[in-house]
Design a protein around this motif. Structure first.
Motif, PDB file in Angstrom:
ATOM      1  N   LYS A   1      -2.507   9.938   5.119  1.00  0.00           N
ATOM      2  CA  LYS A   1      -1.422   9.652   5.785  1.00  0.00           C
ATOM      3  C   LYS A   1      -0.725  11.091   6.083  1.00  0.00           C
ATOM      4  CE  LYS A   1      -0.268   5.377   3.835  1.00  0.00           C
ATOM      5  NZ  LYS A   1       0.712   4.763   2.748  1.00  0.00           N
ATOM      6  N   ASN A   2      -0.989  12.261   5.293  1.00  0.00           N
ATOM      7  CA  ASN A   2      -0.453  13.519   5.798  1.00  0.00           C
ATOM      8  C   ASN A   2      -1.298  14.198   6.782  1.00  0.00           C
ATOM      9  OD1 ASN A   2       1.299  13.241   3.797  1.00  0.00           O
ATOM     10  ND2 ASN A   2       0.359  14.686   2.238  1.00  0.00           N
ATOM     11  N   LEU A   3      -2.546  14.025   6.921  1.00  0.00           N
ATOM     12  CA  LEU A   3      -3.522  14.423   7.920  1.00  0.00           C
ATOM     13  C   LEU A   3      -2.847  13.862   9.314  1.00  0.00           C
ATOM     14  CD1 LEU A   3      -5.867  16.004   9.102  1.00  0.00           C
ATOM     15  CD2 LEU A   3      -7.297  14.050   8.387  1.00  0.00           C
ATOM     16  N   ARG A   4      -2.736  12.372   9.189  1.00  0.00           N
ATOM     17  CA  ARG A   4      -2.378  11.718  10.366  1.00  0.00           C
ATOM     18  C   ARG A   4      -1.079  12.312  10.997  1.00  0.00           C
ATOM     19  NH1 ARG A   4      -2.758   7.025  13.461  1.00  0.00           N
ATOM     20  NH2 ARG A   4      -4.616   5.887  12.226  1.00  0.00           N
ATOM     21  N   LEU A   5       0.022  12.424  10.171  1.00  0.00           N
ATOM     22  CA  LEU A   5       1.243  13.263  10.427  1.00  0.00           C
ATOM     23  C   LEU A   5       1.077  14.194  11.172  1.00  0.00           C
ATOM     24  CD1 LEU A   5       3.567  12.087   7.487  1.00  0.00           C
ATOM     25  CD2 LEU A   5       3.628  11.182  10.050  1.00  0.00           C
ATOM     26  N   TYR A   6       0.163  15.402  10.850  1.00  0.00           N
ATOM     27  CA  TYR A   6      -0.055  16.635  11.264  1.00  0.00           C
ATOM     28  C   TYR A   6      -0.670  16.509  12.631  1.00  0.00           C
ATOM     29  CZ  TYR A   6      -2.340  21.042  11.999  1.00  0.00           C
ATOM     30  OH  TYR A   6      -2.690  22.195  12.714  1.00  0.00           O
ATOM     31  N   LEU A   7      -1.835  15.602  12.636  1.00  0.00           N
ATOM     32  CA  LEU A   7      -2.613  15.545  13.853  1.00  0.00           C
ATOM     33  C   LEU A   7      -1.729  14.945  15.165  1.00  0.00           C
ATOM     34  CD1 LEU A   7      -5.881  14.130  12.646  1.00  0.00           C
ATOM     35  CD2 LEU A   7      -5.506  16.457  13.550  1.00  0.00           C
ATOM     36  N   GLN A   8      -0.715  13.910  14.569  1.00  0.00           N
ATOM     37  CA  GLN A   8       0.192  13.298  15.622  1.00  0.00           C
ATOM     38  C   GLN A   8       1.345  14.361  16.099  1.00  0.00           C
ATOM     39  OE1 GLN A   8       1.756  10.138  13.264  1.00  0.00           O
ATOM     40  NE2 GLN A   8       0.526   8.634  14.157  1.00  0.00           N
ATOM     41  N   ALA A   9       1.668  15.291  15.216  1.00  0.00           N
ATOM     42  CA  ALA A   9       2.844  16.336  15.662  1.00  0.00           C
ATOM     43  C   ALA A   9       1.982  17.540  16.484  1.00  0.00           C
ATOM     44  CB  ALA A   9       3.268  16.970  14.165  1.00  0.00           C
ATOM     45  N   THR A  10       0.610  17.611  16.080  1.00  0.00           N
ATOM     46  CA  THR A  10      -0.048  18.763  16.965  1.00  0.00           C
ATOM     47  C   THR A  10      -0.799  18.316  18.052  1.00  0.00           C
ATOM     48  OG1 THR A  10      -0.443  19.627  14.745  1.00  0.00           O
ATOM     49  CG2 THR A  10      -1.637  20.502  16.655  1.00  0.00           C
ATOM     50  N   TYR A  11      -1.185  17.014  18.239  1.00  0.00           N
ATOM     51  CA  TYR A  11      -1.979  16.537  19.299  1.00  0.00           C
ATOM     52  C   TYR A  11      -1.457  15.341  20.144  1.00  0.00           C
ATOM     53  CZ  TYR A  11      -5.750  19.373  17.544  1.00  0.00           C
ATOM     54  OH  TYR A  11      -6.571  20.533  17.117  1.00  0.00           O
ATOM     55  N   GLY A  12      -0.493  14.580  19.430  1.00  0.00           N
ATOM     56  CA  GLY A  12       0.271  13.478  19.951  1.00  0.00           C
ATOM     57  C   GLY A  12      -0.450  12.057  19.286  1.00  0.00           C
ATOM     58  N   GLY A  13       0.391  11.167  19.543  1.00  0.00           N
ATOM     59  CA  GLY A  13       0.122   9.979  18.835  1.00  0.00           C
ATOM     60  C   GLY A  13      -1.335   9.228  19.388  1.00  0.00           C
TER      61      GLY A  13
END
Length: 141
Positions: A6-18
């Motif tokens: 879940k933390n990886l997903r949040l990081y990727l969303q913040a960095t690369y978008g949803g």
């Protein structure tokens, strides 16, 4: 260190978008599904036991996942406090799947609350009864 999914997903969303993050996770789920389908005829199917597989996936700069290896017996030893918390959660979730909510009450550990019998952070990759299309629904991991 290791990150909770879940933390990886949040990081990727913040960095690369949803949108790109969702596509990445769909590709990872498809990778897991197809790797298991590829070996299903040689995996021992015994209703009296289970296996835990560990997937090592590398993400490139475009969030394309690459399968590095599948561990049939992933290490559950911990080297840090966060590693211990992560792996304790994995063990707890595996046991919650092996002993589902409708498991006979006489065999449950009576010290556990009903909420503890949920499947934790595990989500099905695919529901074989619904066909391959069922895995495409949004999942929080």
């Amino acid at each position: 260190g290791k990150w909770h999914i879940k933390n990886l997903r949040l990081y990727l969303q913040a960095t690369y978008g949803g949108e790109l993050t969702e596509k990445c996770f769909q590709l990872i789920r498809a990778m897991i599904y197809h790797s298991l389908k590829a070996v299903q005829s040689i995996v021992i199917n015994d209703k009296h036991c289970f296996e835990l597989y560990g997937y090592d996936v590398l993400l490139d700069a475009n969030l394309k996942p690459w399968l590095i290896e599948v561990n049939a017996s992933p290490s559950l030893s911990a080297t840090t406090a966060s590693d211990l918390a992560l792996k304790t959660g994995v063990i707890n979730d595996v046991l919650n799947i092996v002993f589902p909510e409708d498991f006979p009450e006489s065999n449950k550990n009576n010290n556990r609350s009903d909420a503890a019998w949920k499947t934790g952070d595990f989500l099905p990759v695919v529901d074989e009864l619904c066909g391959f299309q069922g895995w495409q629904t949004r999942m929080d991991w």
